[in-house]
Design an enzyme around this catalytic site. Structure first.
Site, PDB file in Angstrom:
ATOM      1  N   ASP A 245       0.776  -1.203   0.017  1.00 12.22           N
ATOM      2  CA  ASP A 245       0.124  -0.155   0.045  1.00 12.22           C
ATOM      3  C   ASP A 245       1.061   1.200   0.128  1.00 12.22           C
ATOM      4  O   ASP A 245       2.360   1.098   0.204  1.00 12.22           O
ATOM      5  CB  ASP A 245      -0.642  -0.003   1.152  1.00 12.22           C
ATOM      6  CG  ASP A 245      -2.136   0.795   1.083  1.00 12.22           C
ATOM      7  OD1 ASP A 245      -1.952   1.741  -0.026  1.00 12.22           O
ATOM      8  OD2 ASP A 245      -3.173   0.900   1.677  1.00 12.22           O
TER       9      ASP A 245
HETATM   10  C1  NOJ Z   1      -4.333   3.870   0.157  1.00  7.69           C
HETATM   11  C2  NOJ Z   1      -5.421   3.015   0.153  1.00  7.69           C
HETATM   12  O1  NOJ Z   1      -5.297   2.154   1.598  1.00  7.69           O
HETATM   13  C3  NOJ Z   1      -5.326   1.919  -0.767  1.00  7.69           C
HETATM   14  O2  NOJ Z   1      -6.789   1.350  -0.780  1.00  7.69           O
HETATM   15  C4  NOJ Z   1      -5.338   2.472  -2.134  1.00  7.69           C
HETATM   16  O3  NOJ Z   1      -5.558   1.546  -3.276  1.00  7.69           O
HETATM   17  C5  NOJ Z   1      -3.956   3.072  -2.311  1.00  7.69           C
HETATM   18  N1  NOJ Z   1      -3.941   4.068  -1.194  1.00  7.69           N
HETATM   19  C6  NOJ Z   1      -3.750   4.138  -3.423  1.00  7.69           C
HETATM   20  O4  NOJ Z   1      -4.459   5.425  -3.611  1.00  7.69           O
END
Ligand code: NOJ
Length: 682
Positions: A245
């Protein structure tokens, strides 16, 4: 480029032609330089609109990776896209075919935007009802989430993009989300938190996973060998790649050696630092090849080397069909929770007072955070109801800011519809389950003057309803997407007979939830104790004899159904045959005994023998059936060995214990009138 070779063979040929720099370049994203980041998680967007970007390798002909968010439509501020209802709404249909179509529409728009990795779906079990991202998920049952995940992933991947199951693992709260430590025993991990991901891998054949921000048992997800190597690779046989993430990578050597394939969105750990670690023999060349192989095999498998992108970030991917589909999902996801005294369906030509901010001025069509979509339009409840009410019916509006004034408006109308909302978002949990602001008082004030008061909930998760006994009707419309008011009107006026069911429990009081102690949520000193263990969601209510306000699986219709004649094809099995793929099949007869066509969701729960130490009963299968009025149909359900298995943490394996297993069938976790027994022998 020889398409007759397998993906693995092609990947290996390519790897043999790559330098270490070529390989390292595949293992991280690139971001535009940012002068003053606000914090460690503040990234500049990549050059081209996508939230994640790996540049192409022009010398070797490796295409770029273009990653975009999208739980309810293409995210990251993309224009000209469709805003679908929140995934929790789609899941409330209890209809995997609808989730497949949801994924198909999402995948088509992502692909049309030039996205080849769609960062969806989000499949963690909802452990804490206050979780700020409840709306992005499907609900509180591991099996249910797995069925929905596999369906949506298949839909997305049928259109070109590689899907992404996130967030792996134990991402169950936003409070302290970058560092929180989920303290959870292995049996609970295996039985509650892993199954959606297992289904995503085995049944959905998902191409990528995203490791989460949080720690599991003291180790950050993206450097956690137990979850990335043991569970994912060894047990589930995952062949695709794991990306971190955004900001969830915390090391170079540990992450690279313990199972992280790719850092997103930047190169702070997997760029120069990773190359240095290889040159210093702290990460082997073979490890690097393994990570690159996971990525390239998946890219070959999805044909990314063999076809052009479907469009670019500026493409308009909307269509009338997608607008229509967005409405259809909202209709299928809207749950009728209470309908007293023949309140609904509404009659045309009567006066209606629509009350509340979300009723007109600020419709609450979606949740907040990285899943946010720029909607092409949003039809407000007032607008949708007004159109459907026809010329004979006067539809007034009051924003509800002053409850006394709103009550005045309500007292003049035949029906009062109070539209209330929560502002749920990634990044923070709700402090509690109360409706924010003055909304509870608003409902009380309106209900006092109008016996025909209907509350419409535009929420992403459960809320407390102290007024539930004093209103005539309650509808959970979730975050319904761009067609908000049109879908709502179709359900309220009976053009659509509601057939959605709750995918999570609504509690009666704040104290009556499984995670009501601070050590459980939001945690103490950075640790959240999963001390409720297997008793997540309805399992806890059943195990403690706590009465929910509305139980898991519950939802009303404008017609009535009767279930009868549960018959089991075979009621004795050996543990061995169930472990080897045998399934137990049953048939239930369902009759629509009411006056309208409609659909019922037949739910089958399995009750383990007490010695197994399982929650009282757990969803094992379900099926949705559409019936004309008066019609009777058989519904076939089957359960496989998984439903009878428990995880043995000492032996690190699943086992099936001999004993008598209850089969309970009905229409919610609290309404299971049909019973039978399956006996399992050694
Ligand atoms: C944070 C989020 O937790 C995740 O779900 C997302 O895909 C990524 N950032 C990218 O924006």
């Amino acid at each position: 480029m020889n398409r007759s070779l397998s993906a693995k063979k092609r990947a290996n040929l390519l790897i043999a032609a790559m330098t270490l720099d070529d390989k390292i370049a595949m293992l991280h994203g690139v971001t535009a330089p940012k002068k003053k980041p606000a914090n460690a998680y503040d990234f500049a967007p990549p050059p081209v609109g996508y939230v994640g970007y790996v540049p192409p390798n022009l010398r070797l002909g490796i295409p770029a990776l273009t990653l975009a968010d999208g739980r309810a439509g293409v995210g990251n501020k993309a224009k000209d896209v469709t805003l679908l209802p929140a995934p929790i709404a789609a899941a409330s249909s209890w209809d995997p075919a609808l989730l497949h179509e949801f994924g198909r529409v999402l995948g088509e728009e992502e692909w049309g935007k030039g996205t080849n990795v769609a960062l969806s779906p989000s499949i963690d079990v909802v452990r804490v009802p206050e979780w700020g991202r409840t709306f992005e998920s499907y609900g509180e049952d591991p099996y249910f989430n797995g069925v929905m995940a596999a369906a949506e992933i298949q839909g997305i991947q049928s259109q070109g993009p590689i899907a992404n199951a996130n967030m792996y693992l134990t991402m169950n709260q936003e409070s302290d989300r970058f560092h929180e430590d989920s303290v959870v025993d292995e049996r609970t991990l295996q039985e509650i938190y892993l199954p959606p991901f297992a289904a995503a891998v085995r049944d959905g054949r998902v191409g990528t996973l995203m490791c989460a921000y949080v720690k599991t048992n003291g180790v950050y997800s993206c450097e956690n060998a137990q979850i990335l190597e043991d569970f994912l690779r060894k047990e589930l046989g995952f062949q695709g790649w794991v990306m971190s993430d955004w900001g969830a990578t915390h090391s170079t050597i540990d992450a690279a050696n313990n199972g992280l394939d790719q850092q997103m969105p930047d190169d702070s750990y997997f760029g120069a630092a990773l190359k240095a670690a290889v040159l210093a023999n702290r990460v082997s060349q073979a490890k690097i090849d393994e990570h690159v192989r996971h990525i390239l095999v998946t890219m070959f498998r999805f044909g990314l080397f063999d076809k052009a992108p479907g469009g670019n970030w500026m493409s308009n991917v909307r269509s009338p069909q997608h607008d229509e589909f967005s409405r259809h999902v909202a209709e299928q996801g809207t749950i009728l929770l209470k309908n007293a005294g023949g309140l609904l369906p509404l009659q045309q030509g009567t006066s209606i007072a629509v009350i509340g901010e979300a009723g007109k001025n600020q419709p609450k069509a979606e949740g907040g955070g990285s899943s946010g979509v720029v909607p092409p339009y949003v039809v407000s409840p007032w607008e949708g109801i007004g159109k459907r009410a026809g010329s004979g019916g006067a539809v007034s509006y009051d924003d509800g800011g002053d409850p006394a004034r709103a009550a005045q408006a309500a007292s003049n109308a035949h029906t009062a519809i109070v539209v209330v909302h929560t502002d749920e978002t990634e990044g923070s949990d709700r402090p509690n389950l109360q409706l924010p602001g003055n909304q509870d008082q608003l409902i009380e004030a309106v209900a006092k003057v109008n016996r025909r008061t209907l509350v419409v909930l535009d929420t992403g998760g459960p809320v407390l309803m102290p007024w539930a006994d004093r209103v005539a009707g309650i509808v959970e419309a979730w975050y319904p997407g761009q067609e908000d008011g049109n879908a709502l009107a179709a359900v309220l006026f009976g053009d659509v007979n509601p057939s959605a069911r709750l995918p999570l429990t609504f509690p009666r009081t704040a104290a009556a939830i499984p995670t009501s102690r601070k050590v459980q949520w939001p945690g103490v000193s950075g640790h959240s104790m999963y001390s409720e263990r297997l008793n997540v969601g309805y399992r806890w209510y059943d195990a403690t004899g706590t009465k929910p306000l509305f139980p898991f699986g519950f939802g009303l219709s404008y017609t009535k159904f009767q279930l009868s004649h549960l018959s089991i094809k075979r009621d004795r099995f050996s543990a061995e045959e169930l472990s080897n793929g045998a399934t137990a099949s049953m048939t239930i007869s369902v009759t629509n005994t009411g006056a309208r066509d409609g659909a019922e969701v037949v739910q089958l729960y399995v009750a383990h023998p007490a010695v197994n130490g399982e929650p009282p009963h757990q969803l094992g299968s379900f099926g949705k059936v559409w019936l004309r009025r008066g019609e009777t149909k058989p519904v076939n359900l089957s359960v496989d060995g998984r439903a009878f298995s428990i995880y043995d943490p000492a032996g690190h394996q699943w086992t099936i214990e001999p004993g008598a297993y209850g089969i309970l069938v009905g229409t919610s976790s609290r309404d299971l009138p049909l019973k039978a027994t399956i006996t399992i022998q050694k």
